[in-house]
Design a protein around this motif. Structure first.
Motif: not given
Length: 167
Positions: A138-167
């Motif tokens: 669980m620790r690995r999965l939760m950390v991985s999920d958090t990093i994945k979403w943080s990356r998407d947030i950061y890339v969208e912030h920098i580029t202005g392009h959404r990195q995900y499709v709303s679940p």
């Protein structure tokens, strides 16, 4: 907030992993299944607060409140402060439940936005009855999920392009 939906998806990814683990944990003997509430007000509480996870065991007269938080982790103190703020936030709810005869535990599951795992989370997971081997996964999965979403947030912030499709 431009990124509020992504922040909520990141939070919910961690919360859903926690809720799934709690719901799937083994029971001993003929013990009654506790009531598990996700993002709902505590029964009998008028504060309007909606903790992320509330587990009520009527047979044992015990309530566990766990709130997930993903703070920006500039130092270790940020994780400790985030946990303490959650405990303070639900202190009145805990006092109200204790006045009704319940044994109450209030805590937080804290994962840093860049993937830091708060060591105190292990005690929270043990208290919830999650097996130690599954806690490691669980620790690995939760950390991985958090990093994945943080990356998407950061890339969208920098580029202005959404990195995900709303679940």
């Amino acid at each position: 907030m431009v990124h509020s939906a992504a922040l909520q998806y990141r939070h919910n990814a961690v919360l859903n992993r926690l809720a799934t683990a709690v719901a799937g944990r083994p029971r001993r003997g003929n013990t009654a299944v506790p009531d598990i509430r996700i993002n709902q007000a505590v029964i009998g509480d008028s504060s309007g607060l909606r903790p992320d996870l509330v587990i009520t065991d009527e047979a044992a007269k015990a309530v566990t409140i766990v709130d997930v938080t993903i703070p920006f982790e500039n130092r270790r103190i940020a994780l400790d402060n985030a946990r303490q703020l959650k405990r303070i936030k639900y202190a009145d709810v805990a006092r109200g439940l204790a006045a009704r005869g319940y044994s109450v535990t209030v805590d937080a599951l804290v994962v840093g936005s860049l993937g830091a795992w708060d060591r105190q989370n292990d005690a929270v997971l043990r208290h919830l009855g999650i097996a130690s081997r599954y806690c490691q996964l669980m620790r690995r999965l939760m950390v991985s999920d958090t990093i994945k979403w943080s990356r998407d947030i950061y890339v969208e912030h920098i580029t202005g392009h959404r990195q995900y499709v709303s679940p």
